[in-house]
Design a protein around this motif. Sequence first.
Motif, PDB file in Angstrom:
ATOM      1  N   ALA A 178       1.241  -1.275   0.023  1.00 55.07           N
ATOM      2  CA  ALA A 178      -0.111  -0.165  -0.142  1.00 55.07           C
ATOM      3  C   ALA A 178       0.519   1.451   0.089  1.00 55.07           C
ATOM      4  O   ALA A 178       0.668   2.210  -0.613  1.00 55.07           O
ATOM      5  CB  ALA A 178      -0.921  -0.601   1.183  1.00 55.07           C
ATOM      6  N   ALA A 181       1.912   1.886  -3.347  1.00 52.76           N
ATOM      7  CA  ALA A 181       1.290   2.555  -4.216  1.00 52.76           C
ATOM      8  C   ALA A 181       0.757   3.390  -3.774  1.00 52.76           C
ATOM      9  O   ALA A 181       0.250   4.389  -4.768  1.00 52.76           O
ATOM     10  CB  ALA A 181       0.294   1.394  -3.721  1.00 52.76           C
ATOM     11  N   GLN A 192      -4.083   1.902 -10.728  1.00 57.70           N
ATOM     12  CA  GLN A 192      -3.390   0.854 -10.365  1.00 57.70           C
ATOM     13  C   GLN A 192      -4.382  -0.104  -9.769  1.00 57.70           C
ATOM     14  O   GLN A 192      -5.795  -0.329 -10.299  1.00 57.70           O
ATOM     15  CB  GLN A 192      -2.748   1.095  -9.068  1.00 57.70           C
ATOM     16  N   CYS A 193      -3.748  -1.819 -10.209  1.00 58.23           N
ATOM     17  CA  CYS A 193      -4.211  -2.547  -9.357  1.00 58.23           C
ATOM     18  C   CYS A 193      -3.250  -3.592  -9.224  1.00 58.23           C
ATOM     19  O   CYS A 193      -1.971  -3.827  -8.930  1.00 58.23           O
ATOM     20  CB  CYS A 193      -4.894  -3.485 -10.671  1.00 58.23           C
ATOM     21  N   VAL A 194      -3.326  -4.180  -8.397  1.00 60.13           N
ATOM     22  CA  VAL A 194      -2.584  -5.311  -7.589  1.00 60.13           C
ATOM     23  C   VAL A 194      -3.162  -6.509  -8.396  1.00 60.13           C
ATOM     24  O   VAL A 194      -4.189  -7.097  -7.928  1.00 60.13           O
ATOM     25  CB  VAL A 194      -2.574  -5.344  -5.926  1.00 60.13           C
ATOM     26  N   SER A 209       3.384  -9.938  -4.475  1.00 59.50           N
ATOM     27  CA  SER A 209       1.804  -9.243  -5.441  1.00 59.50           C
ATOM     28  C   SER A 209       2.339  -8.207  -6.032  1.00 59.50           C
ATOM     29  O   SER A 209       3.837  -8.045  -6.420  1.00 59.50           O
ATOM     30  CB  SER A 209       1.637  -8.597  -4.329  1.00 59.50           C
ATOM     31  N   LEU A 211       2.547  -5.341  -8.157  1.00 57.30           N
ATOM     32  CA  LEU A 211       1.519  -3.859  -8.536  1.00 57.30           C
ATOM     33  C   LEU A 211       1.969  -3.331  -9.770  1.00 57.30           C
ATOM     34  O   LEU A 211       2.854  -3.199 -10.216  1.00 57.30           O
ATOM     35  CB  LEU A 211       2.292  -2.806  -7.311  1.00 57.30           C
ATOM     36  N   ARG A 237      -6.629  -7.235  -7.288  1.00 60.45           N
ATOM     37  CA  ARG A 237      -7.264  -6.236  -6.518  1.00 60.45           C
ATOM     38  C   ARG A 237      -6.901  -4.733  -7.141  1.00 60.45           C
ATOM     39  O   ARG A 237      -6.631  -4.675  -7.595  1.00 60.45           O
ATOM     40  CB  ARG A 237      -6.430  -5.451  -5.026  1.00 60.45           C
ATOM     41  N   SER A 238      -8.680  -3.578  -7.156  1.00 55.72           N
ATOM     42  CA  SER A 238      -8.175  -2.556  -7.999  1.00 55.72           C
ATOM     43  C   SER A 238      -9.346  -1.942  -7.486  1.00 55.72           C
ATOM     44  O   SER A 238     -10.408  -2.178  -6.748  1.00 55.72           O
ATOM     45  CB  SER A 238      -8.255  -2.674  -9.948  1.00 55.72           C
ATOM     46  N   LEU A 242      -8.370  -0.968  -3.901  1.00 55.02           N
ATOM     47  CA  LEU A 242      -7.395  -0.650  -3.721  1.00 55.02           C
ATOM     48  C   LEU A 242      -6.520   1.167  -2.744  1.00 55.02           C
ATOM     49  O   LEU A 242      -6.104   0.964  -2.318  1.00 55.02           O
ATOM     50  CB  LEU A 242      -6.982  -1.251  -5.075  1.00 55.02           C
ATOM     51  N   ARG A 245      -7.075   1.206   1.390  1.00 54.69           N
ATOM     52  CA  ARG A 245      -5.783   0.715   1.275  1.00 54.69           C
ATOM     53  C   ARG A 245      -4.742   1.831   1.081  1.00 54.69           C
ATOM     54  O   ARG A 245      -4.130   2.236   2.303  1.00 54.69           O
ATOM     55  CB  ARG A 245      -5.336  -0.293   0.507  1.00 54.69           C
TER      56      ARG A 245
END
Length: 278
Positions: A178, A181, A192-194, A209, A211, A237-238, A242, A245
């Motif tokens: 996080a 990010a 962004q996404c993870v 992860s 990123l 996760r987006s 996200l 976080r």
Amino acid sequence: MSDNGIRLDWVTGRAGRAATVMRDGHPQSFVDLDDPTVLAFEYVQHFAGVLDALPDGPLAVTHVGGAGLSLARYVEATRPGSPQIVLEPDAALTEVVRRELPLPRRHRIRVRPVDGRSGVAALRDASADVVVVDAYADGRVPPELGTVEFLTDVARVLSPGGVVLLNLADEPAGRYVAAVAAGASAAGLAGQCVVATHEVLKGRRFGNSVLVATAGVLDVDGIRRRAARSPFPTGVRSGAELAGRVRSVRALTDATAAADPDAASSPPPPTLGRWRLR
């Protein structure tokens, strides 16, 4: 064989054709010379899935960290003619890899024996469609590779719509991911996404992860489709989840990294076999 802490663990019956590259007891890469699309590590498969979601054709890719050059070989195999720069300061490792696991003919992969921070600083503006950050020291991401300043330089190097992919190891709470990010957002890379396995995304264990960040618009649906095909149970996760976080942590900066390098590095990995399962 062993060379200055470097060892190749050959696949049984395939000596000279497929091996895991080890450095000081840590696995660095898996390389299959007969099929460079075979990617043994889950996070490298996540890298590949994101790359596959990008428009067809050659990509100009800069890799921060090279080891066995697994991802560079994958790009060469799936997008022939892609110009690639690999920033790998471990010249001894590169020498062993080139000798024992040679690159294919007519490749466009150029390895520079420099660290990621200074190597990126020397690159031209808008010279890379993709920057891949996959650099570790003693099992941790170095503090200088997660700061706002570094990510701002990465944003300078990216072409319009270009993406950065970062391999980040973290504990179940996910605060380091996080924080990086948040730094990417501060650097203007707010799309962004993870990507990670479900266990890591749900905070059940320590793990890696990926990123993904851009100043443009991510094809999150395309990334999700490719994640669904992974042999590892993988999710993305987006959006609001996200963003929530990211808002809960402070971005890392060069100043904070200089004041407390340990806190600005990724968390140390657990003892092998102890993944802090919840």
